[in-house]
Scaffold this active site. Structure first.
Site, mmCIF file in Angstrom:
data_model
loop_
_atom_site.group_PDB
_atom_site.id
_atom_site.type_symbol
_atom_site.label_atom_id
_atom_site.label_comp_id
_atom_site.label_asym_id
_atom_site.label_seq_id
_atom_site.Cartn_x
_atom_site.Cartn_y
_atom_site.Cartn_z
ATOM 1 N N ASN A 74 33.382 -65.570 -45.055
ATOM 2 C CA ASN A 74 34.646 -66.566 -44.255
ATOM 3 C C ASN A 74 33.058 -67.147 -43.126
ATOM 4 O O ASN A 74 33.316 -67.915 -42.888
ATOM 5 C CB ASN A 74 35.564 -66.314 -43.366
ATOM 6 N N SER A 98 33.763 -75.470 -48.469
ATOM 7 C CA SER A 98 34.326 -76.453 -48.394
ATOM 8 C C SER A 98 34.119 -77.586 -49.266
ATOM 9 O O SER A 98 33.361 -78.594 -50.267
ATOM 10 C CB SER A 98 32.992 -76.819 -47.120
ATOM 11 N N TYR A 151 24.268 -78.989 -44.281
ATOM 12 C CA TYR A 151 25.887 -78.728 -44.196
ATOM 13 C C TYR A 151 26.666 -78.248 -46.477
ATOM 14 O O TYR A 151 26.386 -77.241 -46.518
ATOM 15 C CB TYR A 151 26.544 -79.061 -42.913
ATOM 16 N N LYS A 206 27.578 -75.317 -48.409
ATOM 17 C CA LYS A 206 28.690 -75.283 -49.191
ATOM 18 C C LYS A 206 28.347 -75.340 -50.693
ATOM 19 O O LYS A 206 28.845 -75.115 -51.337
ATOM 20 C CB LYS A 206 29.368 -75.855 -48.324
#
Lengths: 257, 78
Positions: free
Chosen positions: A99, A152, A165, A169
């Protein structure tokens, strides 16, 4: 309290706050022994924000079946020592939740390469490192295990202002699919959860008007709470998902991006 | 060290099987069927046998029967 994870040994990274903390709490409530990792240099604030400090504040106590462990997931040696120490104590690790992650939302033209490097280090390098180390130990027992990577929805669909970002992911999604194929014969399942807008961590710093606008894109009509993501992880950690591997599950309330 | 050497030899024999002949000090990665798949089995068996966990660099640079013996000393298997 349920028993879906009774007796299982779980390691959750980035567990001092937000989604990670919710996962650790739910897993413990379902009977697991949970090792809750954080880097130790941050302590959780009431709004989910972190601030520099040392040593890190333990969010839980051992009596709660949640045991804090402090190391940087991208630090190979520190991570190896930590996971091996857990393995030596219990003779196995059943579940890993990758996580730990960081996010910088920057539009193209204003993307800081320093931030890109930081996100790659934690979100990708750290995730690969933890997956590699833990799966090696899961192989030893021949009982296998479950690895859950937190991606995500931006890694699936992309999103303006999140090019860098979302790249990290997206890498987590590719990692999940390849690792599932490679580790399947060793009875290790690898899946990913792709959370949508979640009211934890950075979301609290976002302009409320923008949050409202984004909620307008969620067909279930609300943002996720960390507990919503934790429940999806519980499914993948438990034997309920014993025949599920290589999947990316969007926990996003049916988001239209 | 003799006892360690015997256990080490036994792991090699179990992993490589009889087809590779008796493993010996000249065994090196890339020969005698020592490929990456066999290598990871060997690493897992050695870790189990000696109760250690190699770091990734040591797995990557293991290279030979002899070097493996030296690595065990690094992990305080004497």
């Amino acid at each position: 309290m349920g028993s879906l994870l009774e007796g299982k040994i779980c390691l959750v990274t980035g567990a001092s706050r937000g989604i990670g903390k919710a996962i650790a709490e739910l897993f413990a409530a379902e009977g697991a022994v949970v090792y809750a990792n954080s880097r130790g240099g941050r302590k959780a604030g009431p709004d989910g924000s972190g601030e520099a400090g040392s040593p890190g504040e333990a969010a839980f106590t051992e009596e709660d079946r949640i045991r804090p462990v402090y190391f940087d997931c991208a630090d190979e040696e520190a991570a190896r020592r930590a996971v091996f120490s857990i393995y030596r104590e219990h003779g196995r690790i059943d579940v890993l939740v990758n996580n730990a992650g960081i996010v910088y939302n920057e539009p193209i033209g204003m993307i800081s390469m320093k931030h890109v490097e930081e996100m790659l280090r934690v979100n990708v390098y750290g995730t690969i490192n933890m997956l590699q180390l833990t799966s090696r130990l899961m192989m030893r027992g021949r009982a296998g295990g479950s690895i859950i990577n937190i991606s995500s929805v931006t890694g699936i669909y992309g999103n303006p202002g999140q090019s860098a970002y979302s790249s990290t992911k997206g890498a987590v999604i590719s990692l999940t699919k390849s690792a599932a194929k490679e580790l399947g014969p060793m009875r290790i399942r690898v899946n990913a959860i792709a959370p949508g807008l979640t009211l934890a961590g950075e979301a609290y710093k976002t302009d409320p008007a923008k949050i409202k606008e984004r909620i307008g894109n969620i067909r279930l009509g609300r943002a996720a709470e960390p507990e919503d993501i934790a429940k999806a992880c519980l499914f993948l950690a438990s034997d309920l998902s014993g025949f599920v591997s290589g999947q990316i599950i969007a926990a996003d309330g049916c988001t239209v991006m | 060290m003799d006892e360690i050497r015997e256990r080490y030899q036994k792991v090699f024999e179990d992993v490589f099987g009889p087809a590779a002949g008796t493993p010996h000090s000249e065994f090196v990665f890339g020969e005698n069927g020592w490929d990456s798949v066999v290598h990871m089995s060997l690493i897992t068996e050695l870790e189990d046998e000696f109760g250690i966990m190699f770091d990734t660099d040591d797995i990557l640079h293991y290279g030979s029967y002899q070097n493996g013996l030296r690595l065990l000393e690094k992990y305080e298997i004497r």
